[in-house]
Design a protein around this motif. Structure first.
Motif, mmCIF file in Angstrom:
data_model
loop_
_atom_site.group_PDB
_atom_site.id
_atom_site.type_symbol
_atom_site.label_atom_id
_atom_site.label_comp_id
_atom_site.label_asym_id
_atom_site.label_seq_id
_atom_site.Cartn_x
_atom_site.Cartn_y
_atom_site.Cartn_z
ATOM 1 N N VAL A 177 0.841 -1.206 0.000
ATOM 2 C CA VAL A 177 0.000 0.000 0.000
ATOM 3 C C VAL A 177 0.873 1.251 0.000
ATOM 4 O O VAL A 177 0.640 2.196 -0.773
ATOM 5 C CB VAL A 177 -0.936 0.006 1.225
ATOM 6 N N LYS A 178 1.886 1.274 0.834
ATOM 7 C CA LYS A 178 2.768 2.442 0.912
ATOM 8 C C LYS A 178 3.503 2.662 -0.398
ATOM 9 O O LYS A 178 3.651 3.801 -0.854
ATOM 10 C CB LYS A 178 3.769 2.265 2.059
ATOM 11 N N SER A 179 3.984 1.580 -1.011
ATOM 12 C CA SER A 179 4.713 1.697 -2.269
ATOM 13 C C SER A 179 3.828 2.232 -3.381
ATOM 14 O O SER A 179 4.222 3.144 -4.127
ATOM 15 C CB SER A 179 5.275 0.327 -2.655
ATOM 16 N N ALA A 180 2.603 1.690 -3.494
ATOM 17 C CA ALA A 180 1.687 2.144 -4.548
ATOM 18 C C ALA A 180 1.273 3.591 -4.328
ATOM 19 O O ALA A 180 1.169 4.369 -5.280
ATOM 20 C CB ALA A 180 0.453 1.238 -4.591
ATOM 21 N N PRO A 187 -3.440 1.499 -5.269
ATOM 22 C CA PRO A 187 -3.229 0.578 -4.142
ATOM 23 C C PRO A 187 -4.458 -0.248 -3.794
ATOM 24 O O PRO A 187 -4.486 -0.882 -2.734
ATOM 25 C CB PRO A 187 -2.887 1.533 -3.001
ATOM 26 N N ALA A 188 -5.492 -0.230 -4.633
ATOM 27 C CA ALA A 188 -6.769 -0.850 -4.275
ATOM 28 C C ALA A 188 -6.625 -2.324 -3.907
ATOM 29 O O ALA A 188 -7.148 -2.777 -2.883
ATOM 30 C CB ALA A 188 -7.773 -0.692 -5.415
ATOM 31 N N ASP A 189 -5.916 -3.104 -4.724
ATOM 32 C CA ASP A 189 -5.770 -4.539 -4.435
ATOM 33 C C ASP A 189 -5.017 -4.760 -3.131
ATOM 34 O O ASP A 189 -5.362 -5.641 -2.335
ATOM 35 C CB ASP A 189 -5.044 -5.233 -5.589
ATOM 36 N N ALA A 190 -3.975 -3.965 -2.917
ATOM 37 C CA ALA A 190 -3.198 -4.094 -1.681
ATOM 38 C C ALA A 190 -4.040 -3.699 -0.472
ATOM 39 O O ALA A 190 -3.926 -4.309 0.604
ATOM 40 C CB ALA A 190 -1.941 -3.236 -1.751
ATOM 41 N N LEU A 191 -4.886 -2.692 -0.631
ATOM 42 C CA LEU A 191 -5.775 -2.279 0.457
ATOM 43 C C LEU A 191 -6.782 -3.374 0.782
ATOM 44 O O LEU A 191 -7.082 -3.628 1.961
ATOM 45 C CB LEU A 191 -6.502 -0.985 0.078
ATOM 46 N N ASP A 192 -7.311 -4.024 -0.254
ATOM 47 C CA ASP A 192 -8.231 -5.142 -0.025
ATOM 48 C C ASP A 192 -7.552 -6.246 0.768
ATOM 49 O O ASP A 192 -8.122 -6.802 1.718
ATOM 50 C CB ASP A 192 -8.715 -5.707 -1.359
ATOM 51 N N GLU A 193 -6.316 -6.558 0.384
ATOM 52 C CA GLU A 193 -5.584 -7.616 1.074
ATOM 53 C C GLU A 193 -5.297 -7.215 2.525
ATOM 54 O O GLU A 193 -5.434 -8.028 3.438
ATOM 55 C CB GLU A 193 -4.271 -7.894 0.335
ATOM 56 N N ARG A 194 -4.925 -5.960 2.719
ATOM 57 C CA ARG A 194 -4.629 -5.512 4.074
ATOM 58 C C ARG A 194 -5.877 -5.516 4.948
ATOM 59 O O ARG A 194 -5.832 -5.933 6.123
ATOM 60 C CB ARG A 194 -4.012 -4.108 4.045
ATOM 61 N N ASP A 195 -6.996 -5.073 4.392
ATOM 62 C CA ASP A 195 -8.247 -5.087 5.163
ATOM 63 C C ASP A 195 -8.681 -6.512 5.499
ATOM 64 O O ASP A 195 -9.192 -6.777 6.597
ATOM 65 C CB ASP A 195 -9.360 -4.385 4.372
ATOM 66 N N LYS A 196 -8.477 -7.436 4.564
ATOM 67 C CA LYS A 196 -8.831 -8.835 4.825
ATOM 68 C C LYS A 196 -8.020 -9.379 5.990
ATOM 69 O O LYS A 196 -8.560 -10.043 6.895
ATOM 70 C CB LYS A 196 -8.582 -9.679 3.568
ATOM 71 N N LEU A 197 -6.730 -9.100 5.993
ATOM 72 C CA LEU A 197 -5.872 -9.551 7.085
ATOM 73 C C LEU A 197 -6.251 -8.875 8.401
ATOM 74 O O LEU A 197 -6.232 -9.500 9.465
ATOM 75 C CB LEU A 197 -4.404 -9.259 6.748
ATOM 76 N N LEU A 198 -6.609 -7.602 8.310
ATOM 77 C CA LEU A 198 -7.008 -6.856 9.510
ATOM 78 C C LEU A 198 -8.248 -7.475 10.145
ATOM 79 O O LEU A 198 -8.349 -7.573 11.375
ATOM 80 C CB LEU A 198 -7.263 -5.392 9.140
ATOM 81 N N LYS A 199 -9.180 -7.929 9.317
ATOM 82 C CA LYS A 199 -10.386 -8.577 9.825
ATOM 83 C C LYS A 199 -10.037 -9.877 10.560
ATOM 84 O O LYS A 199 -10.594 -10.165 11.621
ATOM 85 C CB LYS A 199 -11.342 -8.872 8.672
#
Length: 488
Positions: A177-180, A187-199
């Motif tokens: 996310v930071k790199s994008a 960064p949308a795909d990375a944000l989705d992945e990060r939110d999934k992990l956060l859940k």
């Protein structure tokens, strides 16, 4: 409008509709993915015409944080309820047919039958058998309670390992996310992945997510302990191979700070780890203490006094200390950890072991005295006294969480009532947390999820735009043909 302008307009429409179609198609293909956040192609109009300027993500930080909180609370409450349900099953389920309280009631009935027929060997053997059932139920309950504690301990170890893995994956997603964001990418795909992990992380341990510059995110527990800050903080736990009543479970450490356990039937646990600690270190040990108090009371109540000087020793019920030696008649006021796991009926009254059940009638089990030295077949004084003692109020340890001045029958029933009340309150709380999570999920999904009807409607609009562009292109084509015909 010149032909060149018309061609540029058509090309712009084709470019826009191509991008929009791709975004809508991606949305539709992820309509069943709860971890996908809807995308939208943002179009702006300038002197150069309409054009897609960016692909936006329907991000709702406030709703996500509310969802994370609801998820952590529900995970903790459901885990607590699962532990309480396991404890209830130890007692035989809804009717508690295998509980010490049930066997105590039967034992007192057999004792009553024996005192009314003190000469009956059958009545004596029935009373002794009922006493064995009481001892066995306490033994089995103790083993099962420790099994529940060990099961919780193993689950903690599993979830700690999972949490460390999720935090490592969270770093990868957060870096993406930071790199994008820094390079102006999407960064949308990375944000989705990060939110999934956060859940997933929030269901194990409740966290507060703090957004920082450049798309960075830090995670803290609800009490402020750092879970992730640029790098994941280590979560450590040492599991126990076996559990006895004397075993103390190890703590969970996040970044060197011990994680607190949940409290109360409406648990304060944020995530499953705190609830597992509550089951292992609070609820199960308290229930075990109640079993130990029942066993201690039985040993004391049925002890016999005699000899010169007068001494008191266990009679019908005997037990062993933690080092395996025979225990005496308890005199201390506190809970004797593990006595419920070692209590047995004295072999002196068990026929199959060479004993005589009539010793229960005569008060001569320990060998200190004989209250019926002449062997009267109708002697019932000792049985009357024992029966009365079972209905007489005693002092129990307050640390076991129950009323301390009741008879043993009521105490055993109160123990079941304590567990059932705890479970009932936890069930009500779990329904509330489940409903809160459901509402949070619905609210979050409504704002960020994919609505197929909306996407299909948008796809029809895009199709109309595409058709309009083709008409412009056809019109330009006809004009150019006309010009060429004139020139020729």
């Amino acid at each position: 409008m010149s032909l060149t302008s018309a061609l540029n307009t058509a090309q712009s429409i084709f470019n826009n509709t191509g991008t929009q179609s791709s975004v809508v198609s991606t949305n539709i293909s992820n309509s069943s993915n709860s971890d996908y956040v809807r995308r939208q192609a943002m179009i702006t109009t300038s002197l150069n015409g309409a054009q897609v300027v960016k692909i936006s993500r329907a991000q709702e930080d406030a709703l996500l944080k509310q969802w994370l909180k609801a998820s952590a609370q529900d995970s903790g409450q459901q885990t607590l309820l699962g532990g309480l349900t396991d404890l209830k099953s130890i007692m035989g389920g809804n009717d508690y047919e295998t509980s010490p309280a049930n066997y105590l009631s039967t034992f007192r009935e057999k004792l009553q039958a024996f005192r009314t027929s003190p000469s009956s060997t059958i009545a004596a053997q029935s009373a002794v058998t009922a006493a064995q059932d009481v001892a066995n139920s306490l033994n089995d309950a103790t083993k099962s309670v420790q099994a529940v504690r060990q099961g919780a301990d193993k689950e903690i170890a599993t979830q700690v390992s999972t949490l460390n893995t999720l935090l490592a994956q969270f770093k990868t997603a957060n870096d993406a996310v930071k790199s994008a964001t820094a390079t102006g990418g999407n960064p949308a795909d990375a944000l989705d992945e990060r939110d999934k992990l956060l859940k997933q992380i929030s269901s194990i341990v409740g966290v507060n997510a703090v957004d920082r510059d450049n798309g960075d995110m830090a995670l803290y527990t609800t009490d402020g302990t750092v879970v992730f800050d640029t790098i994941p903080r280590t979560v450590t736990f040492v599991a126990q191979d076996t559990y006895t009543t004397q075993t103390k479970g190890n703590a969970i450490y996040i970044d060197g700070v011990a994680l607190a356990s949940g409290k109360g039937s409406t648990s304060t646990a944020q995530g499953s780890l705190q609830a597992l600690l509550q089951v292992r270190d609070d609820i199960a040990p308290t229930f075990q203490s109640q079993l130990d108090e029942i066993a201690k009371s039985l040993v004391t109540m049925f002890s016999e006094t005699g000899g010169a000087p007068a001494t008191t020793q266990p009679g019908l019920f005997v037990w062993k200390t933690a080092v395996g030696t025979p225990g005496g008649t308890p005199t201390a006021a506190g809970v004797i950890d593990g006595i419920a796991g070692t209590i047995t009926v004295n072999a002196a009254v068990i026929t199959s072991q060479g004993g005589d059940p009539m010793k229960l009638r005569d008060g001569s089990i320990s060998g200190l005295t004989n209250l019926n030295p002449t062997g009267k077949s109708g002697f019932s004084d000792n049985l009357d006294a024992l029966y009365t003692a079972m209905g007489t109020a005693q002092t129990f340890s307050a640390t076991a969480g129950l009323s301390s001045n009741v008879n043993i029958m009521d105490y055993a029933s109160n123990s079941i009532g304590w567990l059932e009340q705890y479970r009932s309150d936890a069930t009500t709380a779990s329904e509330n947390t489940s409903a809160a999570l459901s509402r949070s999920t619905e609210a979050y999904s409504n704002e960020t999820g994919v609505n197929l009807d909306e996407e299909l409607t948008l796809l029809l609009d895009i199709e109309q735009s595409y058709k309009a562009a083709t008409k412009i292109l056809n019109a330009v084509d006809e004009m150019l043909k006309s010009l060429l015909d004139i020139a020729s």
